[in-house]
Design an enzyme around this catalytic site. Structure first.
Site, mmCIF file in Angstrom:
data_model
loop_
_atom_site.group_PDB
_atom_site.id
_atom_site.type_symbol
_atom_site.label_atom_id
_atom_site.label_comp_id
_atom_site.label_asym_id
_atom_site.label_seq_id
_atom_site.Cartn_x
_atom_site.Cartn_y
_atom_site.Cartn_z
ATOM 1 N N HIS A 86 26.117 0.915 38.268
ATOM 2 C CA HIS A 86 26.351 2.186 40.013
ATOM 3 C C HIS A 86 27.409 3.198 39.350
ATOM 4 O O HIS A 86 28.769 3.147 38.968
ATOM 5 C CB HIS A 86 27.708 0.670 40.347
ATOM 6 C CG HIS A 86 28.414 0.973 41.398
ATOM 7 N ND1 HIS A 86 29.203 2.663 42.211
ATOM 8 C CD2 HIS A 86 28.886 0.398 42.488
ATOM 9 C CE1 HIS A 86 29.254 2.480 43.208
ATOM 10 N NE2 HIS A 86 29.219 1.225 43.972
ATOM 11 N N GLU A 139 22.681 5.254 41.611
ATOM 12 C CA GLU A 139 23.119 3.536 40.637
ATOM 13 C C GLU A 139 21.311 3.548 40.649
ATOM 14 O O GLU A 139 20.706 3.609 41.396
ATOM 15 C CB GLU A 139 23.548 2.945 41.706
ATOM 16 C CG GLU A 139 24.749 3.476 42.214
ATOM 17 C CD GLU A 139 25.686 2.644 43.824
ATOM 18 O OE1 GLU A 139 25.023 1.377 43.093
ATOM 19 O OE2 GLU A 139 25.887 3.032 44.878
#
Length: 298
Positions: free
Chosen positions: A169, A272
């Site tokens: 992330h 991400e």
């Protein structure tokens, strides 16, 4: 292990060391001829990657909380064994438990060209099985050089099949959100989480001017964040992932986040590397899967 034991067993003089930083959390610190990096053992989360040629590539919230049970805001959180909210238990932690677990150091090394390698491991336990009743071995490997390579490897050591979703992330540090454009996603299908619909991105370059949560699927293409005011472009290449997510909370949601400044959304974007939607990972007994992001500055 305590910090002294980690330094005795894994430290490399002048290159790789261990110390307590934010909130007395244990960190691996790396300095080599290419870059500096900071990796927190809590969450196996890299919080800084500073190539010698430029400012930090990763964004960290100055209000991030470093304490057990809470996620670190910024760097590259590890989402596993689910991405987003749990499918059936709303009380379970967002993005899984990996980012709020303490990981163990398993290897450090200096590679042939002077890059530094750090590997961390998280295994299933009674604590993890309270949320996810499966055996697993997860490894996070970081290679710090002129580029940053981050790999999540998950192995199924059990006698039954397991399935998971995951993400690296990544928060990227920007001069300003209005200055940047993202290439690599043109003509790609995506799910807009904010309205629940699916679209195809028609524009060649994505500009982020409002709250954005787009999950692009069936894509293995490099993405590039072009930031002319920082005089750099950040390339994100990947392997083992067919989904890419672009996220920025926008002003209204950002103001509701206690671990982020009210204007925090103006200086980062998340791009991400994801296993989700139609890229859920299924592992038979003994199988492994690697999800890798390679981040470089151009």
């Amino acid at each position: 292990m305590n910090i002294d034991e980690l330094n005795d067993q894994f430290g490399v003089e002048g290159e790789i060391g261990f110390m307590e930083l934010d909130g007395d959390m244990p960190f691996v610190t790396v300095t080599n001829k290419y870059a500096e990096a900071d990796i927190c053992l809590y969450g196996a989360q890299i919080t800084g990657f500073r190539p010698m040629s430029t400012t930090d590539v990763l964004w960290m919230s100055p209000y991030s909380v470093f304490e057990n049970g809470k996620a670190i805001r910024g760097g590259i959180p590890v989402c596993f064994p689910w991405f987003g909210p749990h499918v059936s238990e709303a009380s379970f932690p967002q993005h899984g438990f990996a980012r709020t677990s303490m990981w163990e150091v398993t290897e450090v090394d200096t590679l042939d060209k002077g890059e530094s390698l750090v590997s961390l491991q998280l295994k299933s336990s009674e604590e993890t099985k309270a949320y996810w009743p499966f055996d697993f071995v997860a490894e996070m490997t970081f290679i710090i050089g002129s580029s940053l390579t981050v790999t999540l490897k998950v192995t199924n050591p059990s006698s039954e099949n397991i399935s998971y979703t995951a993400a690296l992330h990544s928060y990227f540090n920007l001069s300003a959100i209005e200055n940047i454009k993202i290439s690599g996603l043109a003509k790609t299908h995506y799910e807009n989480q904010l309205d629940g619909n699916r679209y195809v991105q028609e524009e060649e370059l994505l500009e982020v001017s409002e709250a954005t949560t787009r999950h692009y699927f069936d894509t293995e293409t490099d993405c590039v964040i072009h930031d002319p005011y920082f005089n750099r472009s950040i390339r994100i290449a990947k392997e083992g992932s067919k989904c890419s997510t672009v996220w920025n909370p926008g002003a209204e949601a950002c103001a509701q986040m206690s671990d982020m400044p009210n204007d925090g959304h103006e200086t980062f974007v998340c791009l991400e590397t994801v296993n989700n939607i139609n890229d859920q990972i299924d592992l038979a007994p003994g199988e492994s899967h690697e999800t890798t992001a390679v981040i470089s500055v151009e």
